[in-house]
Design a protein around this motif. Structure first.
Motif, PDB file in Angstrom:
ATOM      1  N   ALA A   1       0.827  -1.211   0.000  1.00  0.00           N
ATOM      2  CA  ALA A   1       0.000   0.000   0.000  1.00  0.00           C
ATOM      3  C   ALA A   1       0.858   1.258   0.000  1.00  0.00           C
ATOM      4  N   LEU A   2       1.900   1.279   0.803  1.00  0.00           N
ATOM      5  CA  LEU A   2       2.775   2.456   0.859  1.00  0.00           C
ATOM      6  C   LEU A   2       3.434   2.727  -0.486  1.00  0.00           C
ATOM      7  N   ASN A   3       3.850   1.667  -1.162  1.00  0.00           N
ATOM      8  CA  ASN A   3       4.466   1.827  -2.477  1.00  0.00           C
ATOM      9  C   ASN A   3       3.479   2.445  -3.462  1.00  0.00           C
ATOM     10  N   LEU A   4       2.229   1.967  -3.414  1.00  0.00           N
ATOM     11  CA  LEU A   4       1.199   2.494  -4.312  1.00  0.00           C
ATOM     12  C   LEU A   4       0.830   3.924  -3.938  1.00  0.00           C
ATOM     13  N   LEU A   5       0.709   4.184  -2.640  1.00  0.00           N
ATOM     14  CA  LEU A   5       0.346   5.528  -2.173  1.00  0.00           C
ATOM     15  C   LEU A   5       1.385   6.571  -2.550  1.00  0.00           C
ATOM     16  N   SER A   6       2.625   6.150  -2.749  1.00  0.00           N
ATOM     17  CA  SER A   6       3.672   7.098  -3.116  1.00  0.00           C
ATOM     18  C   SER A   6       3.346   7.804  -4.433  1.00  0.00           C
ATOM     19  N   ALA A   7       2.583   7.137  -5.287  1.00  0.00           N
ATOM     20  CA  ALA A   7       2.172   7.739  -6.559  1.00  0.00           C
ATOM     21  C   ALA A   7       0.687   8.058  -6.587  1.00  0.00           C
TER      22      ALA A   7
ATOM     23  N   SER B   1     -14.866   3.789  -7.591  1.00  0.00           N
ATOM     24  CA  SER B   1     -14.072   4.928  -8.074  1.00  0.00           C
ATOM     25  C   SER B   1     -14.339   5.195  -9.547  1.00  0.00           C
ATOM     26  N   ALA B   2     -15.577   4.951  -9.980  1.00  0.00           N
ATOM     27  CA  ALA B   2     -15.907   4.992 -11.414  1.00  0.00           C
ATOM     28  C   ALA B   2     -15.703   6.366 -12.044  1.00  0.00           C
ATOM     29  N   GLY B   3     -15.661   7.425 -11.250  1.00  0.00           N
ATOM     30  CA  GLY B   3     -15.462   8.754 -11.794  1.00  0.00           C
ATOM     31  C   GLY B   3     -14.009   9.119 -12.006  1.00  0.00           C
ATOM     32  N   SER B   4     -13.097   8.211 -11.712  1.00  0.00           N
ATOM     33  CA  SER B   4     -11.671   8.501 -11.866  1.00  0.00           C
ATOM     34  C   SER B   4     -11.281   8.634 -13.329  1.00  0.00           C
ATOM     35  N   ALA B   5     -10.196   9.368 -13.558  1.00  0.00           N
ATOM     36  CA  ALA B   5      -9.663   9.501 -14.913  1.00  0.00           C
ATOM     37  C   ALA B   5      -8.888   8.259 -15.324  1.00  0.00           C
ATOM     38  N   GLY B   6      -8.512   7.436 -14.356  1.00  0.00           N
ATOM     39  CA  GLY B   6      -7.770   6.215 -14.636  1.00  0.00           C
ATOM     40  C   GLY B   6      -7.392   5.520 -13.344  1.00  0.00           C
ATOM     41  N   TRP B   7      -6.737   4.363 -13.491  1.00  0.00           N
ATOM     42  CA  TRP B   7      -6.417   3.536 -12.325  1.00  0.00           C
ATOM     43  C   TRP B   7      -5.036   2.910 -12.472  1.00  0.00           C
ATOM     44  N   LEU B   8      -4.355   2.764 -11.358  1.00  0.00           N
ATOM     45  CA  LEU B   8      -3.130   1.988 -11.277  1.00  0.00           C
ATOM     46  C   LEU B   8      -3.452   0.809 -10.368  1.00  0.00           C
ATOM     47  N   ILE B   9      -3.407  -0.395 -10.938  1.00  0.00           N
ATOM     48  CA  ILE B   9      -3.888  -1.593 -10.241  1.00  0.00           C
ATOM     49  C   ILE B   9      -2.697  -2.419  -9.765  1.00  0.00           C
ATOM     50  N   ALA B  10      -2.576  -2.542  -8.440  1.00  0.00           N
ATOM     51  CA  ALA B  10      -1.462  -3.255  -7.827  1.00  0.00           C
ATOM     52  C   ALA B  10      -1.980  -4.430  -7.000  1.00  0.00           C
ATOM     53  N   LEU B  11      -1.104  -5.381  -6.750  1.00  0.00           N
ATOM     54  CA  LEU B  11      -1.445  -6.565  -5.962  1.00  0.00           C
ATOM     55  C   LEU B  11      -0.872  -6.422  -4.557  1.00  0.00           C
ATOM     56  N   ALA B  12      -1.680  -6.718  -3.554  1.00  0.00           N
ATOM     57  CA  ALA B  12      -1.262  -6.524  -2.165  1.00  0.00           C
ATOM     58  C   ALA B  12      -0.169  -7.481  -1.736  1.00  0.00           C
ATOM     59  N   ASP B  13       0.063  -8.558  -2.512  1.00  0.00           N
ATOM     60  CA  ASP B  13       1.124  -9.498  -2.143  1.00  0.00           C
ATOM     61  C   ASP B  13       2.403  -9.258  -2.940  1.00  0.00           C
ATOM     62  N   MET B  14       2.555  -8.027  -3.465  1.00  0.00           N
ATOM     63  CA  MET B  14       3.772  -7.659  -4.197  1.00  0.00           C
ATOM     64  C   MET B  14       4.416  -6.431  -3.548  1.00  0.00           C
ATOM     65  N   PRO B  15       5.020  -6.605  -2.366  1.00  0.00           N
ATOM     66  CA  PRO B  15       5.540  -5.459  -1.609  1.00  0.00           C
ATOM     67  C   PRO B  15       6.888  -4.931  -2.083  1.00  0.00           C
ATOM     68  N   PHE B  16       7.512  -5.596  -3.063  1.00  0.00           N
ATOM     69  CA  PHE B  16       8.860  -5.208  -3.469  1.00  0.00           C
ATOM     70  C   PHE B  16       8.892  -4.322  -4.709  1.00  0.00           C
ATOM     71  N   VAL B  17       7.710  -3.962  -5.242  1.00  0.00           N
ATOM     72  CA  VAL B  17       7.662  -3.019  -6.368  1.00  0.00           C
ATOM     73  C   VAL B  17       8.153  -1.663  -5.873  1.00  0.00           C
ATOM     74  N   GLN B  18       9.047  -1.052  -6.608  1.00  0.00           N
ATOM     75  CA  GLN B  18       9.638   0.209  -6.179  1.00  0.00           C
ATOM     76  C   GLN B  18       8.700   1.394  -6.446  1.00  0.00           C
ATOM     77  N   PRO B  19       8.655   2.361  -5.511  1.00  0.00           N
ATOM     78  CA  PRO B  19       7.828   3.551  -5.726  1.00  0.00           C
ATOM     79  C   PRO B  19       8.121   4.249  -7.054  1.00  0.00           C
ATOM     80  N   ASP B  20       9.375   4.228  -7.484  1.00  0.00           N
ATOM     81  CA  ASP B  20       9.739   4.867  -8.747  1.00  0.00           C
ATOM     82  C   ASP B  20       9.000   4.235  -9.929  1.00  0.00           C
TER      83      ASP B  20
END
Length: 197
Positions: free
Chosen positions: A44-50, A97-116
């Motif tokens: 979640a923290l990695n996703l929240l960074s963006a 969140s249907a009114g969003s302009a778009g989505w970034l979809i991440a998996l909660a069991d993938m904690p090693f994805v870099q914020p960058d």
């Protein structure tokens, strides 16, 4: 409902994780990594960074997980039919969140994805790409991003393949990243160890 210009992060966290613990006693998303964060919290923290606006999809009864994610500023949505496949979980978040302009979809069991990596995917969406995914060492990984253009197709998905079938089209914009974390999920207890780089 999200504002029209805002994009939403989606954290898929409604799986059962049976490979991690077939008995279902140990929730892999609540396991602690070597940095002291739980698997789901780090993801979640990695996703929240963006994506400051992030929605997590959980299965009913995941109250502890929801409380921890809410403490980070994540909105929780419960999916009653999560066992019917990942598409149902994804659609629960999309409807929230249907009114969003778009989505970034991440998996909660993938904690090693870099914020960058998250930032690069978001940047591509902001620059007008409609479907984006990261690539490392010649292999596509997660998370993936979609513009509002793909909402009808995403809401029509079925089963447990998630958005995988949409990603087979030539419309996909692939972004090269130096991030092995886009391929590393937590399936087994040994996967909790420090990620490979």
């Amino acid at each position: 409902m999200s504002s029209p210009g805002r994009r939403t992060g989606i954290l898929l966290a409604a799986g059962r994780g049976r490979r991690f613990d077939a008995s279902g006693v140990e929730n892999k998303l609540l396991q602690t990594l070597d940095n002291g964060q739980t698997v789901a919290s780090q993801s979640a923290l990695n996703l929240l960074s963006a994506m400051p606006h992030t929605v997590a999809v959980l299965r009913p009864g995941s109250d502890i997980l929801c409380a921890r994610l809410q403490a980070l500023g994540v909105e929780c949505v419960f999916c009653d039919d999560a066992d019917a496949g990942m598409a149902h979980s994804l659609q629960a978040a999309l409807r929230a969140s249907a009114g969003s302009a778009g989505w970034l979809i991440a998996l909660a069991d993938m904690p090693f994805v870099q914020p960058d990596t998250m930032q690069k995917l978001l940047q591509a969406l902001q620059n007008g790409k409609d479907m984006v995914a990261p690539v490392h060492a010649g292999r596509r990984g997660n998370p993936v991003g979609f513009s509002q253009k793909y909402l009808p197709q995403l809401l029509a998905l079925q089963g447990d393949t998630g958005a995988r079938q949409l990603l087979q089209t030539p419309d996909l914009h692939q972004i090269g990243v130096a991030d092995a974390g886009i391929h590393q999920d937590i399936d087994l207890p040994q996967d909790l160890l420090t990620p490979r780089r």
